[in-house]
Structure formats: C-alpha cells, structure tokens
Design an enzyme around this catalytic site. Structure first.
Site, mmCIF file in Angstrom:
data_model
loop_
_atom_site.group_PDB
_atom_site.id
_atom_site.type_symbol
_atom_site.label_atom_id
_atom_site.label_comp_id
_atom_site.label_asym_id
_atom_site.label_seq_id
_atom_site.Cartn_x
_atom_site.Cartn_y
_atom_site.Cartn_z
ATOM 1 N N CYS A 282 0.894 -1.306 -0.025
ATOM 2 C CA CYS A 282 -0.005 0.175 -0.079
ATOM 3 C C CYS A 282 0.946 1.158 0.042
ATOM 4 O O CYS A 282 1.929 1.372 0.664
ATOM 5 C CB CYS A 282 -0.974 0.093 1.069
ATOM 6 S SG CYS A 282 -2.111 -1.229 1.321
ATOM 7 N N ARG B 142 4.199 -0.428 -4.528
ATOM 8 C CA ARG B 142 3.689 -0.884 -3.218
ATOM 9 C C ARG B 142 2.505 -1.694 -3.017
ATOM 10 O O ARG B 142 2.336 -2.231 -2.239
ATOM 11 C CB ARG B 142 3.428 0.524 -2.412
ATOM 12 C CG ARG B 142 4.988 1.078 -2.337
ATOM 13 C CD ARG B 142 4.477 2.456 -1.362
ATOM 14 N NE ARG B 142 4.647 2.085 0.136
ATOM 15 C CZ ARG B 142 5.455 1.536 0.984
ATOM 16 N NH1 ARG B 142 6.641 1.911 0.375
ATOM 17 N NH2 ARG B 142 5.361 1.274 2.187
ATOM 18 N N TRP C 40 -2.523 -2.896 -1.783
ATOM 19 C CA TRP C 40 -2.102 -4.180 -1.633
ATOM 20 C C TRP C 40 -3.054 -5.072 -0.824
ATOM 21 O O TRP C 40 -2.816 -4.962 0.668
ATOM 22 C CB TRP C 40 -0.708 -4.576 -1.437
ATOM 23 C CG TRP C 40 -0.145 -5.877 -1.797
ATOM 24 C CD1 TRP C 40 0.179 -6.506 -2.797
ATOM 25 C CD2 TRP C 40 0.040 -6.943 -0.715
ATOM 26 N NE1 TRP C 40 0.619 -7.795 -2.474
ATOM 27 C CE2 TRP C 40 0.509 -8.203 -1.120
ATOM 28 C CE3 TRP C 40 -0.306 -6.996 0.842
ATOM 29 C CZ2 TRP C 40 0.960 -9.293 -0.342
ATOM 30 C CZ3 TRP C 40 0.043 -8.213 1.497
ATOM 31 C CH2 TRP C 40 0.629 -9.216 0.987
ATOM 32 N N ASN D 287 -1.703 2.492 5.502
ATOM 33 C CA ASN D 287 -0.805 1.224 5.394
ATOM 34 C C ASN D 287 -0.204 0.699 6.298
ATOM 35 O O ASN D 287 -0.006 1.328 7.210
ATOM 36 C CB ASN D 287 0.492 1.871 4.190
ATOM 37 C CG ASN D 287 1.828 0.869 4.183
ATOM 38 O OD1 ASN D 287 2.741 1.546 4.251
ATOM 39 N ND2 ASN D 287 1.506 -0.149 4.168
ATOM 40 N N GLY D 288 -0.654 -0.640 6.547
ATOM 41 C CA GLY D 288 -0.265 -1.387 7.645
ATOM 42 C C GLY D 288 -1.482 -2.556 7.781
ATOM 43 O O GLY D 288 -2.298 -2.675 7.217
ATOM 44 N N GLU E 38 18.386 -17.336 -6.883
ATOM 45 C CA GLU E 38 17.879 -16.119 -7.186
ATOM 46 C C GLU E 38 17.434 -16.016 -8.645
ATOM 47 O O GLU E 38 16.376 -15.478 -8.826
ATOM 48 C CB GLU E 38 19.048 -14.899 -7.293
ATOM 49 C CG GLU E 38 18.682 -13.696 -7.496
ATOM 50 C CD GLU E 38 17.712 -12.959 -6.987
ATOM 51 O OE1 GLU E 38 17.305 -13.393 -5.937
ATOM 52 O OE2 GLU E 38 17.362 -11.640 -7.325
ATOM 53 N N LYS F 286 13.480 -15.142 -9.429
ATOM 54 C CA LYS F 286 13.123 -13.969 -10.538
ATOM 55 C C LYS F 286 12.381 -14.593 -11.431
ATOM 56 O O LYS F 286 11.275 -13.773 -11.759
ATOM 57 C CB LYS F 286 14.294 -13.606 -11.244
ATOM 58 C CG LYS F 286 15.592 -12.589 -10.561
ATOM 59 C CD LYS F 286 15.073 -11.115 -10.241
ATOM 60 C CE LYS F 286 14.068 -11.043 -9.155
ATOM 61 N NZ LYS F 286 15.045 -11.049 -7.845
ATOM 62 N N GLU G 111 8.615 -15.272 -9.866
ATOM 63 C CA GLU G 111 7.685 -13.959 -9.481
ATOM 64 C C GLU G 111 7.376 -13.278 -10.655
ATOM 65 O O GLU G 111 6.247 -12.454 -10.429
ATOM 66 C CB GLU G 111 8.410 -13.019 -8.269
ATOM 67 C CG GLU G 111 9.847 -12.379 -8.877
ATOM 68 C CD GLU G 111 10.215 -11.563 -7.790
ATOM 69 O OE1 GLU G 111 11.561 -11.206 -7.584
ATOM 70 O OE2 GLU G 111 9.647 -10.937 -6.803
ATOM 71 N N HIS H 244 20.422 -36.468 -4.580
ATOM 72 C CA HIS H 244 19.647 -36.784 -3.234
ATOM 73 C C HIS H 244 18.006 -36.471 -3.319
ATOM 74 O O HIS H 244 17.531 -36.569 -2.349
ATOM 75 C CB HIS H 244 19.978 -35.757 -2.033
ATOM 76 C CG HIS H 244 21.720 -36.134 -1.842
ATOM 77 N ND1 HIS H 244 22.154 -37.405 -1.223
ATOM 78 C CD2 HIS H 244 22.761 -35.472 -2.033
ATOM 79 C CE1 HIS H 244 23.464 -37.396 -1.390
ATOM 80 N NE2 HIS H 244 23.868 -36.190 -1.655
ATOM 81 N N LYS I 40 6.379 -4.410 -3.794
ATOM 82 C CA LYS I 40 7.738 -3.845 -3.555
ATOM 83 C C LYS I 40 8.294 -3.935 -2.036
ATOM 84 O O LYS I 40 9.422 -4.653 -1.835
ATOM 85 C CB LYS I 40 8.339 -2.610 -4.272
ATOM 86 C CG LYS I 40 9.506 -2.384 -4.080
ATOM 87 C CD LYS I 40 10.230 -2.922 -5.261
ATOM 88 C CE LYS I 40 11.657 -2.886 -5.165
ATOM 89 N NZ LYS I 40 12.287 -3.749 -5.954
HETATM 90 O O1 M6R Z 1 13.155 -4.542 0.654
HETATM 91 P P1 M6R Z 1 13.586 -5.836 1.072
HETATM 92 O O2 M6R Z 1 15.047 -5.997 0.348
HETATM 93 O O3 M6R Z 1 13.715 -6.166 2.558
HETATM 94 O O4 M6R Z 1 12.598 -6.982 0.362
HETATM 95 C C1 M6R Z 1 12.806 -8.528 0.515
HETATM 96 C C2 M6R Z 1 12.159 -9.142 -0.264
HETATM 97 O O5 M6R Z 1 10.477 -8.855 -0.199
HETATM 98 C C3 M6R Z 1 12.415 -8.899 -2.012
HETATM 99 O O6 M6R Z 1 13.664 -9.201 -2.077
HETATM 100 C C4 M6R Z 1 11.412 -9.888 -2.725
HETATM 101 O O7 M6R Z 1 11.892 -10.936 -2.583
HETATM 102 C C5 M6R Z 1 11.832 -9.097 -4.311
HETATM 103 N N1 M6R Z 1 10.525 -9.163 -4.887
HETATM 104 C C6 M6R Z 1 12.585 -10.267 -4.928
HETATM 105 O O8 M6R Z 1 12.638 -9.947 -6.390
#
Ligand code: M6R
Length: 619
Positions: free
Chosen positions: A2, A27, A74, A100-101, A491, A495, A498, A514, A614
């Site tokens: 949010c 956000r 969100w 927001n929260g 990673e 990527k 997501e 394994h 984000k």
């Molecule tokens: O703002 P932050 O680095 O603490 O965020 C952590 C994760 O939420 C963030 O890295 C998330 O996994 C990303 N969407 C990955 O691309």
C-alpha cells in the site's frame, strides 16, 4: 504494501494524488482511491484495479479541491473490491482515512464500535480507524487521531482529512513508513520519496508514534503526549528522472542495465587509497575486530545476497557466518550475543520481518548493521550502523540492481574485515580490489551484448515458450550451481517465478542426486551455472547426469570454454572470465534477463507481478 499520499496547497489535489500514487504503485496495485475536500464536503472515489482505472474516472468526473489524500492498495484484509479500497470513512461521511499497515486488534475494536452504533461497510481492518476518530472527535482532529491511534495494535501509516477542519491533513505512523514533503505554500505526506519529488526535495522522515499536521504553510510534528518535536528536513540528492523508465519498456529492464554503473559508482565511492571506507558507518574498526561470528538476516532476494555474503566472509575474513530468513530468525531463538554482528539486508529498509528480526537481535545484545538502499528507512535508522547501497530508486517489484549492490556491499565488508583482521595479505587485498574494479567494467561489457531486443537470451525465451506449449504447459525451470554461485541459482529461480509465474527451483547441484533428480525427464529446462570455478568439473558431471535423463540444458559458461562443446548442452550463455569470487556479479545478469524475457514472451505485467508488492510491510 500500500502507498499513501496526502496533499495540501494550491495545486489540484487530484493531479498531485494521481501522480504521487503512480510513483507508489510498486507498493500495491489491486485498487486505488482518493478523498478530496471539495467545497465543504469530503468526496471519495475508489476503484478496484490499477490506478489507471481511478485516473480515467477522475478524468471523466474531476473533483475540484486543493486538499486530499490517496491510496494504492495491496490487499490484506478483504478481497480487492471498490468497497474494500481506501479511503475509508466514518458514519457521518465527514472523515476520510488512508492506511498502510495492519491493525491486528481490528476485530475487537470493530465489535466495540458496532455495539456503540457505528456502521461498517468493508471487510478491512482499516475501517475501524475513521470510526475511532469519529468517536474521539471533539473539534480537534489532531487530538482525535492521537486518541484513535493509541487504541491500535499493529502497524500503520495514515493520512486523515475531516470536512470540519478543511485546512489540514493529519498523519501518524507506527512501523509503516511515512514522510513529509516540505514545499512552499504546499506540503505533502507520502509512503516514499518518489511520490513527492516532482514538487520538493526537502523531506522529513517521521518516526514511530509521531503525529504530524500539515497545513498549506506549515508542518508540525508532535509526540504521543502532544509535545512538539523539531525535525530538520533532509535534502534528497537524487532526481525523479531516476525513478522513470528513460525509454526502456520496463523498470526491470532499465534497472538490469543500470547495474554496471551502480557497481562502478559504489566502488568509486567506497574504495579510496586502496582501502574500503564506510563514511556513514557508526560501528568502529575495533568493534569489527572483536566480533566472533556474523549472522546475516534478510528476506527474498536480499537473503540470497546474504547467502553469497557468507561464502566470501568465511573464505576471506575468516569469520563464522550463518544466514537466516528474517521470519525464521525472529522466532527460532537463535544463539547470538554481544560477540555477534547481525547484518540485516533490505532494499526497502521497511520489510516487517527484517525489522522485527533487527529488534530481536538488539534485544539479545548483538551489534546490528543494516545494509539498506532506501535512505532514512526504518531498518537504517534502528540499526547501530548502516551501509547504504546507493543503487538509486528501484521501482520494479523484481529486485535486480539492489541485489548486485548488496553483493557489492558484501564484497566491501569482506575486504574491510580482511584488512582489519589481517586475514588477507596487503598484496592479496590489492589484487582483490583490482579484480573487483575490473568486474564492474565487465558487467557493462556483458550488458552491452544484450542492448538489442534481438539477443540470444530473448531467443531462448521464445524457444522456451514454444516448448512449454508443445509439452502442454508442463515445462518448468531448474537452476543448479555450486559454491558461491549457488545463491544465484536460488535468485534465478525466484526472479523467474515471481514475474513469469512458471515453476522454478534453485538447487545446489551436488544435492540433485539426493532427490530432485527424480524430476528430470524431457520437461524441465535446467540452467546450469558452469562458469570457471574450482567446482567446474563437478558441474560437468551434473550436466551429463541431466543430459542422460532427457532434460533441456542451458549452460552459463566462461567465454573461451573449450570443454562444454563436448557436453552437448542445448544452449549456452557466456560470461567474461573473472575470478570465481566475483563471478556472481556477472552470472546473475543472464539469469535476470532470462526471467525478464520469459515473462515478456508470456505477456505478463513485468513491473507489477500479481500478488506481490515491492515493500513487504506486513508479517
Ligand atoms: O526490501 P527488502 O530487500 O527487505 O525486500 C525483501 C524481499 O521482499 C524482496 O527481495 C523480494 O523477494 C523481491 N520481490 C525479489 O525480487
């Protein structure tokens, strides 16, 4: 999670709100709304869906007025819908609130409010706030907000307007970010700096339990007992153009391409006279010398950066290192103490789990170092010391340049500790710094190969899409690597999933036998990170094992690799030769581009993937 905006001044509030929300859409983006004081009335408009739907509605039916608040959502409590979108209002419709929260005790509060006759129309936790303000309102909005937030458990950043007090916007925060933009004859509230940068570069970062009143020509911050707190605005030294796409199709692509320059700038800033300098760091060299172990704590991509950090710190600084996701660290009662340096890594500096882990570590007496990108963020402020990554604003939800900036920061910390603790010779350190600098240049060289949309990774992504349909959508990705590139396998998979919603897993290649090898048939595309390293031969064996079982192979290799041709992989991607220590900075580039082009092929919304936000300010 949010984004909120508040405005009071001389401009059309709806324009400022829409523009600000546009910059905060990263956000959250499942609904958006605004409340504007128009004439003597609060007018609310809110719509399910992306901001453009609200913008179209406001363009057809504009709301006049120079005071207002806005929200991009969100969803946490209640599905995305017009009714659940913010702003929310009281029974009389005089108050509007954006939030927001998460209000954890909202059910109890709602029950009590209902008993005393308050009527609710949404499923949200937020709706209790305007009703509480209504209950406490006796002609002083600031006081009513103070009394209302005293009732709340959980996290909040709010902006409030009331039609009986049409010359102010009131804000409050606890564990969700809120800043004030200080203008001339106008003032702003927002969740994050980009929302107000079109109008002012002067920003006040609010602290937990601050209550702020903004009027056209003033900003007053008070504490919970009503005492004034003097806060000096900070000057933001970056420009809004850095938060724009600059001709790229997506923020993600722009941010991928910024990485070489970001790393070069970090090195320039931090390495002077052959030594690493952390000018803003409050933790002294002597403290670093005394630490007995390091505990790295982070979420998502930042966690992967932390995992990579462990490899370098243990090998070169010779400090035992553990790595946890924040949500596990905070509840598992880790054995850490005053001899432990806890490093919290977070791009946003607002991730709720990481912030909670930081507080837990402080409670246990540890030294806490934050690695953050966003200046003035909660983690940056609450840690004993902070190292900013200076990657510039990262807008795409999928983190790219923040990741490589976090990796670069771990290299710097490693070199710094190795110097202080004398675990690497002076000549060794000099050679490492030289290679680090060279690697930043190589990142730009590598990126330049992908400048055109018609590059090999884009072509492989097209091939994947065809194959995916051929295999009746059963195809998916596996990422395998060893040693310091293993976190890059995680990673690469993160990527891809997501932004393309295609199943993907990252594994240490040695673990395949394994269990996961049972998955290998002709369906998965297996990305093997097989750049030159001390485990190269082992990776070749893994490639053979996958080939023997029919998997489609993409090998990431070092330019000039003569061996791989004999291994009959389906596709190869080259990176320039570099010391294995620094190879993660190069290897991750094709992984990010692969995720990007696959998502592009499938026509997904790359910068705003479904269900994500984000900055994850809820637990
Ligand atoms: O703002 P932050 O680095 O603490 O965020 C952590 C994760 O939420 C963030 O890295 C998330 O996994 C990303 N969407 C990955 O691309």
């Amino acid at each position: 999670m949010c984004g909120i905006v508040g405005y009071i001044g001389y401009r059309k509030a709806q324009d400022v709100i829409l523009r600000g929300l546009g910059r905060l859409e990263y956000r959250g983006y499942d609904s958006a709304g605004a409340a504007i004081l128009s004439g003597k009335k609060v007018k609310i408009i809110k719509k399910q869906g992306k901001l453009k739907i609200l913008a179209a509605e406001l363009s057809d039916n504009p709301i006049a007025g120079t005071i207002g608040i806005g929200h991009t959502r969100w969803a946490t409590h209640g599905v995305p819908s017009d009714a659940n979108a913010h702003p929310h209002s009281d029974c009389a419709g005089k108050i509007a609130v954006v939030h927001n929260g998460i209000i954890e005790n909202y059910l109890d509060l709602k029950r009590e409010l209902k008993k005393s006759g308050h009527r609710f129309i949404s499923e949200t936790d937020t709706e209790v706030i305007p009703h509480l303000i209504e209950k406490f309102y006796k002609g002083n909005l600031e006081e009513a907000v103070r009394n209302a937030v005293k009732m709340l458990k959980g996290s909040y950043a709010i902006a409030v307007i009331h039609e009986d007090e049409p010359s102010k916007v009131v804000g409050a925060r606890c564990d969700s970010p809120l800043i004030v933009g200080v203008g001339k004859d106008e003032n702003f509230l927002a969740s994050d700096v980009p929302a107000i940068l079109d109008y002012t570069h002067n920003v006040i970062y609010l602290d937990n339990h601050d209550i702020v009143v903004i009027t056209k020509d003033g900003v007053t911050v008070k504490d919970m007992s009503g005492r004034i707190i003097r806060k000096k605005p900070s000057l933001i030294n970056w420009d809004i153009s850095q938060a724009e796409k600059s001709g790229y199709k997506h923020f993600m692509l722009k941010e991928i391409f910024e990485q070489g320059d970001v790393i070069e700038k970090i090195i320039d800033e931090r390495i002077r006279d052959g030594r690493v300098r952390f000018d803003e760091l409050k933790i002294k060299d002597a403290d670093f010398k005394g630490i007995k172990n390091i505990s790295i704590v982070a979420c998502g991509t930042a966690y992967h950066a932390g995992l990579t950090g462990k490899y370098m710190l243990e090998e070169y600084a010779k400090v035992p290192c553990s790595v946890d996701t924040s949500s596990e660290f905070r509840y598992r009662n880790p054995i850490v103490n005053r001899d432990t340096l806890v490093i919290i890594v977070s791009q946003s500096g607002e991730t709720a789990d990481s912030l909670a882990a930081l507080r837990e570590a402080k409670k246990k007496g540890c030294r806490v170092l934050g690695i953050c990108n966003v200046l003035g963020s909660s983690i940056a402020r609450e840690a004993h010391g902070v190292i900013y990554t200076h990657a510039g604003p990262e807008i795409a939800v999928a983190s790219t340049k923040a990741y490589t900036a976090q990796l670069a920061t771990f290299y710097l910390i490693t070199l710094h500790l190795a110097y202080i603790r004398k675990t690497v010779s002076a000549a060794g350190l000099k050679a490492l710094i030289k290679e680090f600098k060279r690697c930043a240049g190589l990142m730009n060289d590598l990126l330049s190969e992908y400048k055109s949309d018609y590059n090999i990774i884009a072509a492989y992504a097209q091939e994947f899409k065809k194959y995916y349909h051929l295999k009746h959508n059963k195809s998916y990705f596996l990422y395998l690597a060893r040693n310091i590139n293993y976190p890059n396998a995680l990673e690469g998979a993160l990527k891809l999933k997501e932004i393309s919603y295609i199943s993907a897993e990252g594994y240490p290649a040695g673990e395949m036998k394994h269990g996961p090898i049972a998955l290998i048939d002709e369906n998965p595309w297996v990305v093997c990170i097989a750049a030159q390293s001390k485990t190269y031969d082992k990776m070749l064996s893994n490639i053979q094992e996958i080939k023997a079982r029919g998997g489609i192979l993409i090998a990431i290799v070092t330019e000039g690799d003569k061996e791989m041709v004999h291994h009959n992989v389906n596709y190869t991607i080259e990176i320039p030769p570099v010391d294995e220590l620094f190879s993660p900075l190069l290897v991750v580039i094709p992984l990010q581009l692969m995720a990007y082009y696959v998502a592009l092929e499938f026509g997904h919304d790359i910068d705003q993937p479904r269900n994500l936000a984000k900055s994850v300010t809820v637990e």
